[in-house]
Design a protein around this motif. Structure first.
Motif, mmCIF file in Angstrom:
data_model
loop_
_atom_site.group_PDB
_atom_site.id
_atom_site.type_symbol
_atom_site.label_atom_id
_atom_site.label_comp_id
_atom_site.label_asym_id
_atom_site.label_seq_id
_atom_site.Cartn_x
_atom_site.Cartn_y
_atom_site.Cartn_z
ATOM 1 N N ARG A 104 0.894 -1.076 -0.139
ATOM 2 C CA ARG A 104 0.034 -0.002 0.176
ATOM 3 C C ARG A 104 0.770 1.247 0.153
ATOM 4 N NH1 ARG A 104 -2.332 -1.248 4.161
ATOM 5 N NH2 ARG A 104 -3.823 -2.507 3.300
ATOM 6 N N ASP A 105 1.861 1.315 0.968
ATOM 7 C CA ASP A 105 2.639 2.513 1.010
ATOM 8 C C ASP A 105 3.415 2.701 -0.281
ATOM 9 O OD1 ASP A 105 1.881 2.842 3.481
ATOM 10 O OD2 ASP A 105 3.489 2.031 4.509
ATOM 11 N N SER A 106 4.076 1.599 -1.129
ATOM 12 C CA SER A 106 4.644 1.736 -2.115
ATOM 13 C C SER A 106 3.956 1.996 -3.536
ATOM 14 C CB SER A 106 5.676 0.714 -2.174
ATOM 15 O OG SER A 106 5.065 -0.791 -2.362
ATOM 16 N N GLY A 107 2.548 1.914 -3.398
ATOM 17 C CA GLY A 107 1.914 2.057 -4.497
ATOM 18 C C GLY A 107 2.024 0.903 -5.476
ATOM 19 N N GLY A 108 2.131 -0.370 -4.927
ATOM 20 C CA GLY A 108 2.186 -1.599 -5.351
ATOM 21 C C GLY A 108 3.670 -1.980 -6.032
ATOM 22 N N ALA A 109 4.588 -1.189 -5.690
ATOM 23 C CA ALA A 109 5.980 -1.374 -5.969
ATOM 24 C C ALA A 109 6.358 -2.877 -5.440
ATOM 25 C CB ALA A 109 7.079 -0.505 -5.747
ATOM 26 N N TYR A 110 5.935 -3.160 -4.306
ATOM 27 C CA TYR A 110 6.073 -4.542 -3.799
ATOM 28 C C TYR A 110 4.722 -5.124 -3.790
ATOM 29 C CZ TYR A 110 6.348 -7.999 -0.186
ATOM 30 O OH TYR A 110 6.259 -9.384 0.505
ATOM 31 N N ALA A 269 12.752 -4.967 -12.986
ATOM 32 C CA ALA A 269 13.177 -3.814 -12.737
ATOM 33 C C ALA A 269 14.377 -3.477 -13.636
ATOM 34 C CB ALA A 269 13.453 -3.382 -11.140
ATOM 35 N N SER A 270 14.183 -2.432 -14.549
ATOM 36 C CA SER A 270 15.168 -2.083 -15.618
ATOM 37 C C SER A 270 15.919 -1.063 -15.517
ATOM 38 C CB SER A 270 14.613 -2.352 -17.010
ATOM 39 O OG SER A 270 13.511 -1.433 -16.965
ATOM 40 N N HIS A 271 15.980 -0.584 -14.389
ATOM 41 C CA HIS A 271 16.882 0.872 -13.928
ATOM 42 C C HIS A 271 18.242 0.415 -13.675
ATOM 43 C CE1 HIS A 271 15.965 -0.207 -10.075
ATOM 44 N NE2 HIS A 271 14.668 -0.082 -10.231
ATOM 45 N N VAL A 295 12.743 -2.047 -6.725
ATOM 46 C CA VAL A 295 11.531 -1.708 -7.709
ATOM 47 C C VAL A 295 11.370 -0.164 -8.057
ATOM 48 C CG1 VAL A 295 9.189 -2.136 -8.433
ATOM 49 C CG2 VAL A 295 10.422 -4.114 -7.362
ATOM 50 N N LEU A 296 11.287 0.632 -7.092
ATOM 51 C CA LEU A 296 11.013 1.878 -7.303
ATOM 52 C C LEU A 296 12.265 2.716 -8.178
ATOM 53 C CD1 LEU A 296 9.253 2.806 -3.738
ATOM 54 C CD2 LEU A 296 8.325 3.052 -6.045
ATOM 55 N N GLY A 297 13.282 2.273 -7.707
ATOM 56 C CA GLY A 297 14.619 2.761 -8.446
ATOM 57 C C GLY A 297 15.069 3.926 -7.856
ATOM 58 N N PRO A 298 16.255 4.493 -8.302
ATOM 59 C CA PRO A 298 16.994 5.355 -7.489
ATOM 60 C C PRO A 298 16.430 6.503 -7.262
ATOM 61 C CG PRO A 298 18.126 4.898 -9.590
ATOM 62 C CD PRO A 298 16.870 4.076 -9.401
ATOM 63 N N ARG A 299 15.458 7.153 -7.996
ATOM 64 C CA ARG A 299 14.928 8.326 -7.754
ATOM 65 C C ARG A 299 13.677 8.190 -6.679
ATOM 66 N NH1 ARG A 299 15.645 12.603 -12.915
ATOM 67 N NH2 ARG A 299 17.822 12.235 -12.932
ATOM 68 N N ALA A 300 12.682 7.548 -7.396
ATOM 69 C CA ALA A 300 11.466 7.339 -6.433
ATOM 70 C C ALA A 300 11.839 6.885 -5.296
ATOM 71 C CB ALA A 300 10.329 6.616 -7.489
ATOM 72 N N GLY A 301 12.926 5.536 -5.569
ATOM 73 C CA GLY A 301 13.020 4.824 -4.106
ATOM 74 C C GLY A 301 13.648 5.714 -3.123
ATOM 75 N N MET A 302 14.480 6.606 -3.387
ATOM 76 C CA MET A 302 15.035 7.634 -2.487
ATOM 77 C C MET A 302 13.914 8.634 -1.719
ATOM 78 S SD MET A 302 17.523 8.793 -0.660
ATOM 79 C CE MET A 302 18.992 8.194 -1.264
#
Length: 335
Positions: A104-110, A269-271, A295-302
């Motif tokens: 829920r918190d990650s918008g479905g990234a997990y 994930a392809s970043h 999954v979120l990647g460097p920018r969205a993950g940070m």
């Protein structure tokens, strides 16, 4: 030169084990990987009985949460008919509730219901692959996923199978198993111990010399001179979990397909993010968060780590090696 991190909750020096405490180490295999425990035992504690208890704790996690075991509680849920309420053990419900919170918190990234996608890409119980699946196969597997369709009844000890949902708790169950072993040792009066399962760690107490359980954070095997400092963390009431694209993958036509699937697209994930390490009190949460941030990647993950106060280290591949990025909560631990 080493770089060290100290838990912010460590306000006073921990009390070391008594002079009569003895070091004991156990190791074995579980969940398709290895485990090890180091503990300082009081003189009255039976090491053999403790080992049996540790193995029982690990076996319990497999019996409840392994989708590789056809008779596990998760496998039973996955086979249930649409609209069926499935009774689940308390630990399994606890892990599933945590997984749904991270989803829920990650918008479905997990997504703990991404089992069909994990299998399709050859990273689950299904046979391994040497080439990516066809787009229509990916689309079909995505339609079988959906964490937001799962309903929990914590008081009733059950979960609703909405139909064709296949749970895969591999990205959180290993961390929970680390926590389960640590809790078992605490309950047996063993206050000083370090537990590791497949690279996920949790430490309590200190070593005989009063020093904490210092562990080096995992980095990609090809990280090279771009990260010359070894990062050591004092695992005193703290856990560490790492997700990386170098752990499980296959190469096809010059491209690497890593085991971390983005449930929002159905593809790995392809970043350029090579690995994420998360520090958290609970290894269960660190395990799931490291996957979500990968999954979120460097920018969205940070940004997600900043917003939720997550202590995370990101290693990003560049033409010259690796760039390291630390979230504010992680950087605050630097001594």
């Amino acid at each position: 030169m080493n770089r060290v991190l100290i838990p912010l909750t460590l306000s006073a020096p921990p009390v070391p084990p008594g002079a009569q405490a003895r070091a004991q180490r156990w190791a074995g295999e579980t969940m398709g990987t290895t485990w090890s425990v180091v503990a300082m035992l009081p003189p009255t504690v039976d090491a053999g009985a403790l080992e049996q208890g540790i193995r029982a704790a690990l076996d319990s996690v497999i019996a409840q949460m392994s989708n590789w075991a056809p008779d596990s509680d998760v496998s039973r849920f996955n086979r249930a008919c649409a609209g069926t309420w499935v009774a689940l053990p308390a630990d399994c419900l606890r892990v599933l509730a945590c997984a749904l919170q991270v989803a829920r918190d990650s918008g479905g990234a997990y997504d703990p219901s991404a089992g069909p996608l994990v299998d399709l890409w050859g990273f689950g119980p299904a046979p391994k692959r040497s080439a990516p699946p066809a787009p229509d196969e990916v689309a079909l597997a995505r339609r079988q996923c959906g964490w937001d369709r799962i309903v929990l009844d914590r008081e009733g000890g059950r979960a609703l199978q909405p139909g064709s949902v296949s749970l895969d708790l591999c990205a959180i169950a290993k961390g929970f198993a680390v926590d389960a072993v640590a809790r078992y040792l605490d309950g047996e009066g063993v206050a000083h111990h370090l537990t590791e399962i497949g690279g996920e760690l949790r430490g309590n107490g200190v070593k005989p010399d009063g020093m904490p359980w210092w562990v080096a954070l995992e980095s990609p095997p090809d990280s090279g001179p771009a990260t010359p400092e070894q990062t050591l963390v004092a695992l005193h009431g703290l856990s560490a979990a790492t997700s990386g694209d170098y752990r499980r993958f296959f190469d096809s036509e010059g491209r690497r397909y890593a085991h971390t699937i983005d449930p929002r697209t159905g593809y790995p994930a392809s970043h350029a993010l090579a690995s994420v390490t998360v520090l958290h009190v609970e290894c269960m949460m660190a395990d799931a968060l490291s996957t979500a941030l990968t999954v979120l990647g460097p920018r969205a993950g940070m940004e997600h780590a900043r917003r939720h106060g997550i202590a995370a280290r990101f290693l990003v591949r560049t033409p010259g090696g690796f760039d390291e990025h630390l979230s504010p909560a992680f950087a605050a631990m630097l001594a």
